[in-house]
Design an enzyme around this catalytic site. Structure first.
Site, PDB file in Angstrom:
ATOM      1  N   HIS A  32       0.824  -1.214   0.000  1.00 10.27           N
ATOM      2  CA  HIS A  32       0.000   0.000   0.000  1.00 10.27           C
ATOM      3  C   HIS A  32       0.859   1.266   0.000  1.00 10.27           C
ATOM      4  O   HIS A  32       0.374   2.330   0.358  1.00 10.27           O
ATOM      5  CB  HIS A  32      -0.923   0.006   1.227  1.00 10.27           C
ATOM      6  CG  HIS A  32      -1.945  -1.088   1.200  1.00 10.27           C
ATOM      7  ND1 HIS A  32      -2.402  -1.725   2.316  1.00 10.27           N
ATOM      8  CD2 HIS A  32      -2.585  -1.675   0.155  1.00 10.27           C
ATOM      9  CE1 HIS A  32      -3.298  -2.649   1.990  1.00 10.27           C
ATOM     10  NE2 HIS A  32      -3.417  -2.641   0.683  1.00 10.27           N
ATOM     11  N   HIS A  33       2.125   1.136  -0.385  1.00  6.44           N
ATOM     12  CA  HIS A  33       2.962   2.344  -0.365  1.00  6.44           C
ATOM     13  C   HIS A  33       2.467   3.357  -1.389  1.00  6.44           C
ATOM     14  O   HIS A  33       2.732   4.546  -1.283  1.00  6.44           O
ATOM     15  CB  HIS A  33       4.439   2.009  -0.596  1.00  6.44           C
ATOM     16  CG  HIS A  33       4.770   1.670  -2.021  1.00  6.44           C
ATOM     17  ND1 HIS A  33       4.355   0.503  -2.613  1.00  6.44           N
ATOM     18  CD2 HIS A  33       5.444   2.352  -2.964  1.00  6.44           C
ATOM     19  CE1 HIS A  33       4.772   0.495  -3.875  1.00  6.44           C
ATOM     20  NE2 HIS A  33       5.434   1.596  -4.109  1.00  6.44           N
ATOM     21  N   ARG A  34       1.772   2.857  -2.417  1.00  5.27           N
ATOM     22  CA  ARG A  34       1.082   3.736  -3.376  1.00  5.27           C
ATOM     23  C   ARG A  34      -0.297   3.157  -3.627  1.00  5.27           C
ATOM     24  O   ARG A  34      -0.472   1.938  -3.598  1.00  5.27           O
ATOM     25  CB  ARG A  34       1.847   3.789  -4.694  1.00  5.27           C
ATOM     26  CG  ARG A  34       3.166   4.511  -4.552  1.00  5.27           C
ATOM     27  CD  ARG A  34       3.367   5.480  -5.666  1.00  5.27           C
ATOM     28  NE  ARG A  34       4.592   6.223  -5.424  1.00  5.27           N
ATOM     29  CZ  ARG A  34       5.151   7.016  -6.312  1.00  5.27           C
ATOM     30  NH1 ARG A  34       4.626   7.166  -7.497  1.00  5.27           N
ATOM     31  NH2 ARG A  34       6.250   7.681  -6.018  1.00  5.27           N
ATOM     32  N   LYS A  59      -2.639  -2.651  -7.868  1.00  7.52           N
ATOM     33  CA  LYS A  59      -2.927  -3.022  -9.255  1.00  7.52           C
ATOM     34  C   LYS A  59      -2.372  -4.391  -9.577  1.00  7.52           C
ATOM     35  O   LYS A  59      -1.271  -4.742  -9.149  1.00  7.52           O
ATOM     36  CB  LYS A  59      -2.250  -1.969 -10.160  1.00  7.52           C
ATOM     37  CG  LYS A  59      -2.562  -2.113 -11.606  1.00  7.52           C
ATOM     38  CD  LYS A  59      -3.766  -1.281 -11.993  1.00  7.52           C
ATOM     39  CE  LYS A  59      -4.251  -1.582 -13.394  1.00  7.52           C
ATOM     40  NZ  LYS A  59      -4.950  -2.876 -13.494  1.00  7.52           N
ATOM     41  N   LYS A  81       7.344  -4.631 -10.126  1.00  7.99           N
ATOM     42  CA  LYS A  81       7.161  -4.345 -11.553  1.00  7.99           C
ATOM     43  C   LYS A  81       6.723  -2.890 -11.747  1.00  7.99           C
ATOM     44  O   LYS A  81       7.274  -2.158 -12.548  1.00  7.99           O
ATOM     45  CB  LYS A  81       6.080  -5.298 -12.077  1.00  7.99           C
ATOM     46  CG  LYS A  81       6.005  -5.454 -13.556  1.00  7.99           C
ATOM     47  CD  LYS A  81       4.841  -6.346 -13.966  1.00  7.99           C
ATOM     48  CE  LYS A  81       5.009  -7.791 -13.549  1.00  7.99           C
ATOM     49  NZ  LYS A  81       3.946  -8.658 -14.133  1.00  7.99           N
ATOM     50  N   ASP A 139       8.006   2.863 -13.206  1.00  8.50           N
ATOM     51  CA  ASP A 139       7.401   4.118 -12.744  1.00  8.50           C
ATOM     52  C   ASP A 139       5.898   4.200 -13.003  1.00  8.50           C
ATOM     53  O   ASP A 139       5.402   5.215 -13.515  1.00  8.50           O
ATOM     54  CB  ASP A 139       8.113   5.329 -13.380  1.00  8.50           C
ATOM     55  CG  ASP A 139       9.524   5.463 -12.855  1.00  8.50           C
ATOM     56  OD1 ASP A 139       9.739   5.220 -11.654  1.00  8.50           O
ATOM     57  OD2 ASP A 139      10.429   5.774 -13.646  1.00  8.50           O
ATOM     58  N   LYS A 171      -2.780  -8.946  -6.788  1.00  8.43           N
ATOM     59  CA  LYS A 171      -3.123 -10.017  -7.729  1.00  8.43           C
ATOM     60  C   LYS A 171      -4.350 -10.743  -7.214  1.00  8.43           C
ATOM     61  O   LYS A 171      -4.552 -10.834  -6.007  1.00  8.43           O
ATOM     62  CB  LYS A 171      -1.966 -11.014  -7.841  1.00  8.43           C
ATOM     63  CG  LYS A 171      -1.988 -11.863  -9.084  1.00  8.43           C
ATOM     64  CD  LYS A 171      -1.606 -11.036 -10.280  1.00  8.43           C
ATOM     65  CE  LYS A 171      -1.028 -11.807 -11.405  1.00  8.43           C
ATOM     66  NZ  LYS A 171      -0.179 -10.949 -12.231  1.00  8.43           N
ATOM     67  N   SER A 181      -2.129  -0.544 -18.818  1.00 15.06           N
ATOM     68  CA  SER A 181      -3.251  -0.473 -17.870  1.00 15.06           C
ATOM     69  C   SER A 181      -3.262   0.890 -17.168  1.00 15.06           C
ATOM     70  O   SER A 181      -4.319   1.476 -16.932  1.00 15.06           O
ATOM     71  CB  SER A 181      -3.115  -1.557 -16.797  1.00 15.06           C
ATOM     72  OG  SER A 181      -3.667  -2.763 -17.254  1.00 15.06           O
TER      73      SER A 181
HETATM   74  N1  GLU Z   1      -1.611  -9.416 -15.279  1.00 18.21           N
HETATM   75  C1  GLU Z   1      -0.668  -8.527 -15.857  1.00 18.21           C
HETATM   76  C2  GLU Z   1       0.673  -8.612 -15.137  1.00 18.21           C
HETATM   77  O1  GLU Z   1       0.994  -9.626 -14.572  1.00 18.21           O
HETATM   78  C3  GLU Z   1      -1.206  -7.107 -15.979  1.00 18.21           C
HETATM   79  C4  GLU Z   1      -1.587  -6.422 -14.706  1.00 18.21           C
HETATM   80  C5  GLU Z   1      -2.298  -5.091 -14.897  1.00 18.21           C
HETATM   81  O2  GLU Z   1      -2.446  -4.664 -16.023  1.00 18.21           O
HETATM   82  O3  GLU Z   1      -2.702  -4.518 -13.908  1.00 18.21           O
HETATM   83  O4  GLU Z   1       1.486  -7.735 -15.193  1.00 18.21           O
END
Ligand code: GLU
Length: 473
Positions: free
Chosen positions: A62-64, A68, A92, A97, A104, A364
């Site tokens: 939760h640092h940002r 996602k 990642k 950035d 996930k 995304s």
């Molecule tokens: N599932 C993809 C990944 O492993 C995309 C994640 C996303 O777009 O939020 O990077």
């Protein structure tokens, strides 16, 4: 390797990188740990039976915010696998950035055993469970496609979210990415991970010194490639590498088996062949290996091996038989930490997942921004630029007295569409992150692989965010 070993592998990579950072132990622990794990079992009516579905959403950091990451549908889903994948998402995002924490989701089902209607029911119920516990929202946690899911599932998630929250949340479209373009998606998201993989490989191959060390010439053109997995990521990586990079693809692996042809296999023709016959096997001119021997795809002789399926493909068991000089991790976690050490010793270049497959989350991020701005990229400036470029071309014609042909004019005097901007933003992201990572690798004596350098990069960026909170030294 069991799933807990995959999680352990990711933690090992972190620990190895942490040694190069001189950060406080408490801070490192905070960065490494999974912040929130939601595990749920919910009932879904399938035919005249009720099936209890096991599912997860893990928010690693939760640092940002928002957090996602994709949602995977697979019978192999376990809590630790989802934790490992959420962890990778945090690093990642930091490496490229993208200002999100990692997350996930996983639903433990075999998607092709269900009808479309049943999958829709499962997806909508899973989304409702996330809404109930505040585990989804444009400012909270934003899912996306992953293994076993795609634009269709994202549309169901979006629609379910809108049903519950659409009246209150003006940015509801930003609750999920990877949506169909006609439902607030963005052009170029489907190809994004594969395109990012291509840009990453191309950048790595453009550095003469690094290629020389592996006995390779500079440049991606003419290099041989083998791809394991012809899903969304593998097929786009292959098509773009062949069409835009001039790569020769000589081998493929899929669930049904593997094929090899040193003279090259046209990926478009292969995909059409598979669509028609249901299999890559017996593709004309190529040697076929049946299902039981499909793992041989990892051992084909080639310049670039692209594992684009699942985790745990190169282990201590097969590492000594791998012949590729570059391994491009399009999938998440295809090499385990033990095997990685052996490959590095042998001088194999590993382009790590945390960097190489970040194109998906990068686009995304663009989609989420588009949703928050409620406007397609390029809408404001396209025609203005087109006019300005046309004026410039006309000025050149006037001053030089030379006529510029209509074809050249249409190439030069063109305003960018959304797809042009998405590709350009993705290319910039992948190129900058590659050089940043390589610089860290070259600056730290003792560091000998890009993955550790990428992890160091991520840890330093995340630690900066935490330090600005004033909690950690
Ligand atoms: N599932 C993809 C990944 O492993 C995309 C994640 C996303 O777009 O939020 O990077």
């Amino acid at each position: 390797m069991s799933k807990s070993k995959f999680f352990q592998s990711v933690q090992n990579y972190f620990d190895k990188a942490a040694r190069y950072t001189n950060l406080d132990d408490g801070l490192l622990h905070q960065i490494k740990t999974c912040n929130a794990v939601y595990r749920i079992n919910f009932p879904v009516k399938i035919g005249n039976q009720v099936k209890v579905v096991e599912a997860y959403r893990v928010q690693h950091s939760h640092h940002r915010n928002p957090t996602k990451g994709g949602i995977r549908y697979s019978r192999h889903v376990t809590q630790e696998e989802v934790m490992a994948l959420a962890t990778l998402m945090t690093y990642k995002c930091a490496i490229v950035d993208v200002p999100f924490g990692g997350a996930k989701g996983g639903v433990k089902i075999t998607p092709w055993e269900y009808t479309g209607d049943e999958l829709e029911r499962i997806t909508r119920r899973y989304t409702a469970e996330l809404i109930k516990r505040n585990f989804i929202g444009p400012a909270i946690d934003v899912p996306a496609p992953d293994y076993g899911t795609g634009a269709r599932e994202m549309a169901w998630i979006y629609d379910t979210y809108q049903t519950f929250k659409g009246g209150d949340v003006i940015d509801a479209a930003g609750c999920v990415t990877g949506k169909p373009t006609n439902q607030n998606g963005i052009r170029g998201r489907t190809e994004a991970t594969g395109r990012g993989v291509f840009y990453g490989i191309r950048e790595a191959c453009s550095i003469e010194e690094d290629m020389k060390k592996r006995g390779l010439s500079k440049g991606i053109e003419g290099k041989t490639m083998v791809i394991q997995g012809l899903g969304n990521v593998g097929s786009h990586t292959g098509m773009i590498s062949q069409d835009e990079g001039g790569v020769k693809i000589i081998g493929f692996g899929e669930v049904e088996g593997a094929i090899y042809d040193p003279n090259g296999i046209d990926i478009h023709q292969l995909l059409a062949f598979r669509k028609e016959t249901g299999s890559i096997l017996n593709y004309p001119g190529a040697k076929s290996f049946p299902k039981e021997e499909r793992d041989i795809v990892m051992e084909f002789e080639c310049d670039i091996l692209v594992p684009a399926a699942l985790e745990d493909q190169i282990t201590m068991e097969n590492v000594d038989r791998i012949k590729a000089k570059i391994i491009a991790e399009a999938a998440n976690g295809p090499i385990n930490s033990g095997a990685q050490e052996k490959l590095i010793e042998r001088g194999v270049m590993i382009l790590p997942d945390v960097y190489l497959n970040a194109g998906g989350v990068t686009v995304s991020y663009f989609e989420w921004l588009k949703n928050l701005s409620h406007m397609r990229f390029g809408r404001m400036e396209k025609r203005f630029n087109q006019r300005a470029f046309t004026n410039l071309v006309e000025l050149v014609e006037e001053k030089t007295g030379k006529i510029i042909g209509d074809r050249e004019k249409s190439v030069v005097a063109r305003g960018a569409d959304e797809i042009d901007l998405v590709r350009s933003g993705l290319e910039e992201t992948m190129v900058v992150a590659y050089h940043q990572t390589r610089e860290i690798l070259n600056m730290n004596g003792g560091l000998n692989d890009l993955r550790t350098a990428a992890f160091v990069n991520a840890i330093l960026k995340i630690s900066n965010d935490y330090q600005s909170l004033g909690i950690f030294p």
